[in-house]
Scaffold this motif. Sequence first.
Motif, PDB file in Angstrom:
ATOM      1  N   MET A   1       7.963  -0.287   6.770  1.00  0.00           N
ATOM      2  CA  MET A   1       8.251   0.711   5.732  1.00  0.00           C
ATOM      3  C   MET A   1       8.130   0.081   4.348  1.00  0.00           C
ATOM      4  SD  MET A   1       8.967   3.699   6.984  1.00  0.00           S
ATOM      5  CE  MET A   1       9.924   4.461   5.681  1.00  0.00           C
ATOM      6  N   PRO A   2       7.573   0.814   3.376  1.00  0.00           N
ATOM      7  CA  PRO A   2       7.482   0.275   2.018  1.00  0.00           C
ATOM      8  C   PRO A   2       8.870   0.066   1.410  1.00  0.00           C
ATOM      9  CG  PRO A   2       6.065   2.207   2.298  1.00  0.00           C
ATOM     10  CD  PRO A   2       6.925   2.121   3.508  1.00  0.00           C
ATOM     11  N   SER A   3       8.986  -0.955   0.596  1.00  0.00           N
ATOM     12  CA  SER A   3      10.238  -1.201  -0.112  1.00  0.00           C
ATOM     13  C   SER A   3      10.396  -0.190  -1.239  1.00  0.00           C
ATOM     14  CB  SER A   3      10.244  -2.614  -0.682  1.00  0.00           C
ATOM     15  OG  SER A   3       9.279  -2.725  -1.713  1.00  0.00           O
ATOM     16  N   GLU A   4      11.577  -0.223  -1.880  1.00  0.00           N
ATOM     17  CA  GLU A   4      11.823   0.687  -2.994  1.00  0.00           C
ATOM     18  C   GLU A   4      10.827   0.433  -4.127  1.00  0.00           C
ATOM     19  OE1 GLU A   4      15.406   1.683  -6.208  1.00  0.00           O
ATOM     20  OE2 GLU A   4      15.849   0.603  -4.353  1.00  0.00           O
ATOM     21  N   GLU A   5      10.554  -0.839  -4.407  1.00  0.00           N
ATOM     22  CA  GLU A   5       9.610  -1.167  -5.476  1.00  0.00           C
ATOM     23  C   GLU A   5       8.195  -0.737  -5.110  1.00  0.00           C
ATOM     24  OE1 GLU A   5      10.231  -5.308  -6.030  1.00  0.00           O
ATOM     25  OE2 GLU A   5      11.873  -5.022  -7.478  1.00  0.00           O
ATOM     26  N   GLU A   6       7.835  -0.887  -3.825  1.00  0.00           N
ATOM     27  CA  GLU A   6       6.506  -0.459  -3.391  1.00  0.00           C
ATOM     28  C   GLU A   6       6.347   1.050  -3.517  1.00  0.00           C
ATOM     29  OE1 GLU A   6       6.044  -4.153  -0.214  1.00  0.00           O
ATOM     30  OE2 GLU A   6       6.278  -2.112   0.523  1.00  0.00           O
ATOM     31  N   CYS A   7       7.389   1.797  -3.160  1.00  0.00           N
ATOM     32  CA  CYS A   7       7.340   3.252  -3.311  1.00  0.00           C
ATOM     33  C   CYS A   7       7.251   3.645  -4.781  1.00  0.00           C
ATOM     34  CB  CYS A   7       8.571   3.883  -2.669  1.00  0.00           C
ATOM     35  SG  CYS A   7       8.604   3.799  -0.861  1.00  0.00           S
ATOM     36  N   GLN A   8       7.964   2.918  -5.634  1.00  0.00           N
ATOM     37  CA  GLN A   8       7.921   3.197  -7.062  1.00  0.00           C
ATOM     38  C   GLN A   8       6.528   2.943  -7.622  1.00  0.00           C
ATOM     39  OE1 GLN A   8      10.632   4.419  -9.008  1.00  0.00           O
ATOM     40  NE2 GLN A   8       8.852   4.845 -10.316  1.00  0.00           N
ATOM     41  N   PHE A   9       5.913   1.840  -7.200  1.00  0.00           N
ATOM     42  CA  PHE A   9       4.554   1.526  -7.641  1.00  0.00           C
ATOM     43  C   PHE A   9       3.589   2.629  -7.232  1.00  0.00           C
ATOM     44  CE2 PHE A   9       0.358  -0.274  -6.601  1.00  0.00           C
ATOM     45  CZ  PHE A   9      -0.011  -0.768  -7.848  1.00  0.00           C
ATOM     46  N   ARG A  10       3.694   3.082  -6.017  1.00  0.00           N
ATOM     47  CA  ARG A  10       2.796   4.130  -5.523  1.00  0.00           C
ATOM     48  C   ARG A  10       2.939   5.404  -6.350  1.00  0.00           C
ATOM     49  NH1 ARG A  10       3.384   5.364   0.683  1.00  0.00           N
ATOM     50  NH2 ARG A  10       5.423   6.121   0.006  1.00  0.00           N
ATOM     51  N   ALA A  11       4.171   5.822  -6.608  1.00  0.00           N
ATOM     52  CA  ALA A  11       4.402   7.033  -7.389  1.00  0.00           C
ATOM     53  C   ALA A  11       3.926   6.860  -8.829  1.00  0.00           C
ATOM     54  CB  ALA A  11       5.889   7.390  -7.361  1.00  0.00           C
ATOM     55  N   ASP A  12       4.240   5.707  -9.416  1.00  0.00           N
ATOM     56  CA  ASP A  12       3.826   5.451 -10.797  1.00  0.00           C
ATOM     57  C   ASP A  12       2.308   5.420 -10.922  1.00  0.00           C
ATOM     58  OD1 ASP A  12       6.462   5.266 -11.602  1.00  0.00           O
ATOM     59  OD2 ASP A  12       6.502   3.060 -11.583  1.00  0.00           O
TER      60      ASP A  12
ATOM     61  N   GLN B   1      -2.153  -1.049   3.637  1.00  0.00           N
ATOM     62  CA  GLN B   1      -2.166   0.196   4.406  1.00  0.00           C
ATOM     63  C   GLN B   1      -0.859   0.966   4.231  1.00  0.00           C
ATOM     64  OE1 GLN B   1      -4.645   1.816   6.806  1.00  0.00           O
ATOM     65  NE2 GLN B   1      -3.170   3.281   5.981  1.00  0.00           N
ATOM     66  N   ARG B   2       0.247   0.248   4.146  1.00  0.00           N
ATOM     67  CA  ARG B   2       1.522   0.958   4.071  1.00  0.00           C
ATOM     68  C   ARG B   2       1.750   1.633   2.711  1.00  0.00           C
ATOM     69  NH1 ARG B   2       4.014  -4.583   4.285  1.00  0.00           N
ATOM     70  NH2 ARG B   2       5.051  -5.021   2.296  1.00  0.00           N
ATOM     71  N   PHE B   3       0.932   1.308   1.738  1.00  0.00           N
ATOM     72  CA  PHE B   3       1.023   1.959   0.439  1.00  0.00           C
ATOM     73  C   PHE B   3       0.326   3.310   0.428  1.00  0.00           C
ATOM     74  CE2 PHE B   3       1.992  -2.329  -0.798  1.00  0.00           C
ATOM     75  CZ  PHE B   3       2.733  -2.242  -1.963  1.00  0.00           C
ATOM     76  N   VAL B   4      -0.696   3.476   1.263  1.00  0.00           N
ATOM     77  CA  VAL B   4      -1.608   4.619   1.120  1.00  0.00           C
ATOM     78  C   VAL B   4      -0.908   5.901   1.569  1.00  0.00           C
ATOM     79  CG1 VAL B   4      -3.859   5.560   1.700  1.00  0.00           C
ATOM     80  CG2 VAL B   4      -3.544   3.079   1.563  1.00  0.00           C
ATOM     81  N   PRO B   5      -0.725   6.852   0.645  1.00  0.00           N
ATOM     82  CA  PRO B   5      -0.030   8.096   0.980  1.00  0.00           C
ATOM     83  C   PRO B   5      -0.990   9.142   1.515  1.00  0.00           C
ATOM     84  CG  PRO B   5      -0.556   8.074  -1.344  1.00  0.00           C
ATOM     85  CD  PRO B   5      -1.119   6.782  -0.763  1.00  0.00           C
ATOM     86  N   GLY B   6      -0.470  10.327   1.771  1.00  0.00           N
ATOM     87  CA  GLY B   6      -1.337  11.434   2.164  1.00  0.00           C
ATOM     88  C   GLY B   6      -2.372  11.735   1.104  1.00  0.00           C
ATOM     89  N   GLN B   7      -2.010  11.496  -0.162  1.00  0.00           N
ATOM     90  CA  GLN B   7      -2.958  11.654  -1.272  1.00  0.00           C
ATOM     91  C   GLN B   7      -3.811  10.393  -1.389  1.00  0.00           C
ATOM     92  OE1 GLN B   7       0.704  12.449  -3.821  1.00  0.00           O
ATOM     93  NE2 GLN B   7      -0.851  13.584  -4.942  1.00  0.00           N
ATOM     94  N   ALA B   8      -4.452  10.027  -0.299  1.00  0.00           N
ATOM     95  CA  ALA B   8      -5.145   8.733  -0.247  1.00  0.00           C
ATOM     96  C   ALA B   8      -6.251   8.636  -1.290  1.00  0.00           C
ATOM     97  CB  ALA B   8      -5.715   8.507   1.150  1.00  0.00           C
ATOM     98  N   ARG B   9      -7.004   9.684  -1.462  1.00  0.00           N
ATOM     99  CA  ARG B   9      -8.125   9.635  -2.409  1.00  0.00           C
ATOM    100  C   ARG B   9      -7.617   9.425  -3.828  1.00  0.00           C
ATOM    101  NH1 ARG B   9     -11.700  12.826  -5.487  1.00  0.00           N
ATOM    102  NH2 ARG B   9     -13.901  12.257  -5.151  1.00  0.00           N
ATOM    103  N   ALA B  10      -6.617  10.193  -4.235  1.00  0.00           N
ATOM    104  CA  ALA B  10      -6.071  10.054  -5.590  1.00  0.00           C
ATOM    105  C   ALA B  10      -5.470   8.677  -5.795  1.00  0.00           C
ATOM    106  CB  ALA B  10      -5.026  11.141  -5.838  1.00  0.00           C
TER     107      ALA B  10
END
Length: 207
Positions: free
Chosen positions: A1-12, A164-173
């Motif tokens: 599972m992505p860490s809190e910082e990894e999730c923040q990076f993805r959203a940002d 791979q664990r960073f890539v969300p459903g919005q993979a293209r974006a």
Amino acid sequence: MPSEEECQFRADLIEWGTENRREYPWREPDRTLYEVFVAEFFLTQTPADNVEAVYPRFLEQFPTLDEIEEASEEELVEAIEPLGFQNMRAGALKQIASTHDHLPTDPDSLMDLPRVGHYVANATLCFARGDQLPVLDRNVERVYSRVFRDTWPETESDQLAFTQRFVPGQARAYNLALLDFGALVCQNEPLCEQCFANDYCVYFRER
């Protein structure tokens, strides 16, 4: 599972990408798998602006693999020459066209094609079809290895698993934003004052 910082990076990153996306003809909606593949094949070791100058003319001359198969290698070399590596690229495209009516639609089969590696295979499928795959080239590696310096793995296989664990459903974006961020902000000489990740980037904290 992505860490809190990894999730923040993805959203940002996705938010940053909506405001800073670069526009290129191969990023237009409804590009076919072949059209995206041609772009990604050419973009390897070649600046995007150089590819942009050649790409429309190449697709006009060779709109499908059938036209590549029917063309002489000399015609292909001439069309690709402004990009460099024209003999290698022409030979590989000719070999692909002579053995495939259509491009494969899974990454492993794409990587079986000559001169196609992880990046070209994953980028083609992600940008043409939205497949949830990571893209990893030198620019992307630079971004991840700076922001997550403490946990960035050394081997390519581990790096692919990490990304791979960073890539969300919005993979293209997400992946397009990642490429643009590496090109525009997290460059060889990074523009840290413009970076959204300063609160958690290890490189910024330790510089």
